[in-house]
Design a protein around this motif. Structure first.
Motif, mmCIF file in Angstrom:
data_model
loop_
_atom_site.group_PDB
_atom_site.id
_atom_site.type_symbol
_atom_site.label_atom_id
_atom_site.label_comp_id
_atom_site.label_asym_id
_atom_site.label_seq_id
_atom_site.Cartn_x
_atom_site.Cartn_y
_atom_site.Cartn_z
ATOM 1 N N LYS A 121 -5.134 -25.928 -8.462
ATOM 2 C CA LYS A 121 -5.801 -26.567 -7.331
ATOM 3 C C LYS A 121 -6.329 -25.505 -6.377
ATOM 4 N N LEU A 122 -7.422 -25.835 -5.725
ATOM 5 C CA LEU A 122 -8.001 -24.922 -4.743
ATOM 6 C C LEU A 122 -7.102 -24.862 -3.509
ATOM 7 N N PRO A 123 -6.740 -23.660 -3.052
ATOM 8 C CA PRO A 123 -5.948 -23.570 -1.811
ATOM 9 C C PRO A 123 -6.675 -24.258 -0.662
ATOM 10 N N LYS A 124 -5.918 -25.057 0.097
ATOM 11 C CA LYS A 124 -6.541 -25.765 1.208
ATOM 12 C C LYS A 124 -6.966 -24.808 2.310
ATOM 13 N N GLY A 125 -6.160 -23.785 2.547
ATOM 14 C CA GLY A 125 -6.473 -22.884 3.637
ATOM 15 C C GLY A 125 -5.915 -21.503 3.417
ATOM 16 N N ALA A 126 -6.538 -20.530 4.064
ATOM 17 C CA ALA A 126 -6.062 -19.145 4.021
ATOM 18 C C ALA A 126 -6.067 -18.607 5.445
ATOM 19 N N LEU A 127 -4.948 -18.003 5.837
ATOM 20 C CA LEU A 127 -4.801 -17.451 7.179
ATOM 21 C C LEU A 127 -4.969 -15.940 7.128
ATOM 22 N N LEU A 128 -5.984 -15.423 7.822
ATOM 23 C CA LEU A 128 -6.235 -13.989 7.884
ATOM 24 C C LEU A 128 -5.460 -13.421 9.072
ATOM 25 N N VAL A 129 -4.554 -12.498 8.779
ATOM 26 C CA VAL A 129 -3.661 -11.959 9.808
ATOM 27 C C VAL A 129 -3.824 -10.446 9.852
ATOM 28 N N GLY A 130 -3.955 -9.907 11.049
ATOM 29 C CA GLY A 130 -4.055 -8.454 11.175
ATOM 30 C C GLY A 130 -4.391 -8.032 12.585
ATOM 31 N N PRO A 131 -4.320 -6.740 12.869
ATOM 32 C CA PRO A 131 -4.634 -6.231 14.208
ATOM 33 C C PRO A 131 -6.101 -6.446 14.558
ATOM 34 N N PRO A 132 -6.448 -6.367 15.840
ATOM 35 C CA PRO A 132 -7.863 -6.494 16.239
ATOM 36 C C PRO A 132 -8.711 -5.377 15.639
ATOM 37 N N GLY A 133 -9.918 -5.724 15.208
ATOM 38 C CA GLY A 133 -10.857 -4.725 14.718
ATOM 39 C C GLY A 133 -10.756 -4.401 13.249
ATOM 40 N N THR A 134 -9.869 -5.089 12.509
ATOM 41 C CA THR A 134 -9.699 -4.765 11.092
ATOM 42 C C THR A 134 -10.696 -5.485 10.193
ATOM 43 N N ASP A 140 -3.869 -32.353 6.224
ATOM 44 C CA ASP A 140 -3.113 -33.124 5.236
ATOM 45 C C ASP A 140 -3.991 -34.161 4.545
ATOM 46 N N GLY A 141 -4.980 -34.681 5.296
ATOM 47 C CA GLY A 141 -5.727 -35.829 4.810
ATOM 48 C C GLY A 141 -6.890 -35.518 3.911
ATOM 49 N N PHE A 142 -7.515 -34.355 4.034
ATOM 50 C CA PHE A 142 -8.723 -34.136 3.250
ATOM 51 C C PHE A 142 -8.392 -33.689 1.826
ATOM 52 N N ASP A 143 -9.308 -33.975 0.930
ATOM 53 C CA ASP A 143 -9.126 -33.716 -0.502
ATOM 54 C C ASP A 143 -9.696 -32.342 -0.839
ATOM 55 N N SER A 144 -8.827 -31.415 -1.251
ATOM 56 C CA SER A 144 -9.286 -30.054 -1.550
ATOM 57 C C SER A 144 -10.141 -29.997 -2.810
ATOM 58 N N SER A 145 -10.068 -31.025 -3.648
ATOM 59 C CA SER A 145 -10.877 -31.007 -4.867
ATOM 60 C C SER A 145 -12.369 -31.111 -4.553
ATOM 61 N N LYS A 146 -12.698 -31.549 -3.326
ATOM 62 C CA LYS A 146 -14.110 -31.629 -2.936
ATOM 63 C C LYS A 146 -14.687 -30.256 -2.617
ATOM 64 N N GLY A 147 -13.816 -29.248 -2.451
ATOM 65 C CA GLY A 147 -14.295 -27.893 -2.207
ATOM 66 C C GLY A 147 -14.399 -27.532 -0.745
ATOM 67 N N VAL A 148 -13.555 -28.118 0.108
ATOM 68 C CA VAL A 148 -13.518 -27.739 1.522
ATOM 69 C C VAL A 148 -12.365 -26.753 1.726
ATOM 70 N N VAL A 149 -12.675 -25.534 2.153
ATOM 71 C CA VAL A 149 -11.665 -24.494 2.346
ATOM 72 C C VAL A 149 -11.610 -24.142 3.830
ATOM 73 N N ILE A 150 -10.394 -24.088 4.366
ATOM 74 C CA ILE A 150 -10.200 -23.733 5.768
ATOM 75 C C ILE A 150 -9.749 -22.275 5.838
ATOM 76 N N LEU A 151 -10.520 -21.437 6.535
ATOM 77 C CA LEU A 151 -10.124 -20.059 6.818
ATOM 78 C C LEU A 151 -9.831 -19.960 8.310
ATOM 79 N N ALA A 152 -8.780 -19.248 8.653
ATOM 80 C CA ALA A 152 -8.444 -19.043 10.064
ATOM 81 C C ALA A 152 -8.011 -17.600 10.254
ATOM 82 N N ALA A 153 -8.195 -17.098 11.462
ATOM 83 C CA ALA A 153 -7.839 -15.709 11.770
ATOM 84 C C ALA A 153 -7.002 -15.663 13.034
ATOM 85 N N THR A 154 -6.032 -14.756 13.046
ATOM 86 C CA THR A 154 -5.203 -14.554 14.232
ATOM 87 C C THR A 154 -4.573 -13.169 14.171
ATOM 88 N N ASN A 155 -4.244 -12.614 15.327
ATOM 89 C CA ASN A 155 -3.437 -11.402 15.366
ATOM 90 C C ASN A 155 -2.083 -11.667 16.016
#
Length: 603
Positions: free
Chosen positions: A193-206, A292-307
């Motif tokens: 299955k396609l991952p629903k989301g990926a969290l990008l974590v790292g220091p500022p400026g990377t 929780d509600g959306f269907d990942s098989s449709k091809g919607v991927v959530i990317l988020a970033a934080t430090n």
């Protein structure tokens, strides 16, 4: 659609109420300027020559008196069918007239009284709300719950994985998402299955945002990009509404990628002990429900970033929401060299430029720092009248970013210059006379704009990821050797060693509290790191009594290292004096020159 209809009805009702109030106000104002009098008073006013004009209507007489100070009222009275009225008015010299009767059309009166004012207020209100909505980040009066997401397509991002260097592991994790969007059948056949989301974590400026744009460029799908702060508004419920609208747009444009930068603005842990923010928590709850509600098989991927991953809500980080955590850390030596190559493609580099040396000299720098250094080098080359960037431009750019520009207009006394020279040579000698230290690259006594009156630059021969107890102790010796040189030669201490003492104390404390390198406390951890990707500030996890013991242990380490620094310099007084004299004359010497003088004095 239902919400839009409700908003439209509400807006029309408000406009009608305003029109009704305006009509009533106009009628009241017009009536307040008129006063009724009896017919006898009217005749008396004619006799006393107090009337200027009279308008004779079917049911009343409108009487305009002559000016009497500030009294601007118009009087009115009944007609009483007086046949002698015209003669009386004529005799008294009063102007009089009868209005011409126009044909009254009820529909015209209704349009002028109601429809026209309603249309004017509706258009004026729409214009004002649209202008105000744009200024506060909305899109008009009817769009408080609309998402502010900007849509980028590959043509507009102009970024691919080829433009991102030094983050090979992160690119590998994200390239699977791109491949899934291109060829989903390869994965669905095996049951993946396609991952629903990926969290990008790292220091500022990377390069977290750059990576997200590269994913959009590689996948060639719609890319919704917005910041976590875009969801937070002054009105409760608006953020949740915008989350719903965002996911509705995403599902309509699937397959697509949604990127939320600085997600910690809405994703902070819901801790009731510290009090809550109703708007932010409602927004977070809606985000959790939508993921929780959306269907990942449709091809919607959530990317988020934080430090600041440590403050995010646990429910947001669990599998099924953000299935993958992608670490975007500071690049290593090879990564820094690749980043310099990427940014070096945009400037004209001399054939003699060695980017590996620059990468060695910039340990701890992130992609944004390296891009800034390349740009500073290009600016310096133009300032010097050259059309290519040389190695010395790049090294000077590194020093400019780290310590600031040379402050050549700062004039020091001869004593101060001599003191700074011995101080810096003390650092360099301590580095050269120990085994586990980095080689000296440059010594200068030219002040810099960030406060340094001089500095000693060391450059490692190779990058290391583990540091031993002996190496840390030698680093402290190098830092304290500047103060030691001052005391040996001038018999006094100055404020010039403040930063050295601060850094030496920090290393010694980390040896005791974090690294388990203390003979007294052994491998016991006494501090933990908070905000690892920001300031990395340690938090004590021990009692106040233990903290006092830690201070004594740290003091013992520093004192031992300082005694070693004094011993090293006293044993090499000839080298200290000769190199300092040469530095005073030239103001800047490079590492090779320094080592030649040192070796000649030790033969």
């Amino acid at each position: 659609m239902l919400q839009k209809q409700k908003r439209l009805v509400s807006y029309i009702v408000v406009t009608l109420i305003i029109t009704f109030i305006i009509n009533i106000a106009i009628t009241w104002i017009s009536r307040s300027t008129r006063q009724e009098i009896d017919y006898g008073t009217f005749l008396t006013m004619i006799q006393d020559n107090q009337v200027e004009s009279v308008k004779i209507e079917d049911d009343r007489l409108l009487i305009t008196p002559k000016e009497n100070g500030s009294d601007k009222k118009v009087y009115y009275t009944g007609t009483l069918n007086d046949p002698q009225l015209v003669d009386k008015l004529h005799t008294a010299g009063v102007k009089f007239s009868t209005p011409v009767k126009d044909v009254q059309w009820p529909i015209v009166t209704f349009i002028l009284t109601w429809i026209l004012p309603f249309a004017m207020f509706y258009l004026l209100g729409s214009f004002i709300m649209k202008t105000l909505g744009n200024r506060i980040g909305g899109t008009g009066a009817m769009s408080f719950g609309k998402s502010n997401a900007k849509v980028y397509i590959e043509k507009k991002t102009g970024v691919t994985f080829n433009d991102v260097a030094g983050q090979e592991e992160a690119k590998e994790s994200l390239s699977e998402i791109v491949d899934f969007l291109h060829k989903p059948s390869r994965y669905t056949e095996i049951g993946a299955k396609l991952p629903k989301g990926a969290l990008l974590v790292g220091p500022p400026g990377t390069g977290k945002t750059l990576l997200a744009k590269a994913v959009a460029g590689e996948a060639n799908v719609p890319f919704f990009s917005l910041s976590g702060s875009n969801f937070v508004e002054m009105f409760v419920g608006v953020g949740a509404s915008r989350v719903r609208d965002l996911f509705q747009q995403a599902e309509k444009n699937a397959p697509c990628i949604v990127f939320i930068d600085e997600i910690d603005a809405i994703g902070k842990s819901r801790d009731s002990k510290l009090g809550g923010n109703d708007e932010r928590e409602q927004t977070l709850n809606q985000l959790l429900a939508e993921m929780d509600g959306f269907d990942s098989s449709k091809g919607v991927v959530i990317l988020a970033a934080t430090n600041r991953p440590e403050i995010l809500d646990k429910a947001l980080l669990r599998p099924g929401r953000f299935d993958r955590r992608v670490i975007v850390d500071k690049p290593d030596l090879k990564g820094r060299q690749e980043i310099l190559k990427v940014h070096g493609k945009n400037v004209k580099l001399d054939s003699s430029v060695n980017l590996r040396e620059i990468a060695l000299a910039t340990a701890g720098a992130v992609g944004a720092d390296l891009a800034n250094m390349v740009n500073e080098a290009a600016l310096r080359a133009v300032r010097m009248g050259r059309d290519v960037v040389r190695q010395d431009d790049l090294f000077e750019a590194v020093e400019t970013v780290i310590a600031g520009k040379e402050k050549k207009d700062r004039i020091m006394t001869e004593e101060e210059k001599s003191l700074v020279a011995f101080h810096e040579v003390g650092h360099a000698l301590a580095a050269a006379l120990q085994k586990e230290t980095q080689p000296v690259h440059k010594i200068t006594i030219i002040p810099r704009t960030m406060g340094a009156l001089g500095y000693t630059m060391q450059m490692p021969e190779k990058e290391k990821f583990l540091i031993s107890k002996e190496e840390l102790a030698e680093q402290i010796v190098v830092l304290l050797a500047g103060r030691a040189a001052e005391e040996i030669i001038f018999k006094k201490a100055t404020t010039g060693a403040s930063n050295d003492i601060e850094r030496a104390t920090q290393i010694a404390r980390q040896m005791v509290t974090i690294y388990g390198m203390s003979d007294k406390f052994g491998v016991m951890g006494l501090e933990s790191i908070q905000n690892r990707y920001l300031d990395g500030r340690p938090i004590q996890t021990c009692s106040t009594e233990t903290s006092a013991e830690v201070d004594r242990e740290v003091l013992q380490i520093i004192n031992n290292c300082y005694e070693k620094a004094l011993s090293l310099l006293k044993d090499n007084m000839e080298s200290l004096c000769k190199i300092s004299s040469h530095l005073l004359h030239k103001e800047t010497i490079m590492g090779d020159e320094f080592m030649d003088i040192l070796n000649s004095t030790r033969v």
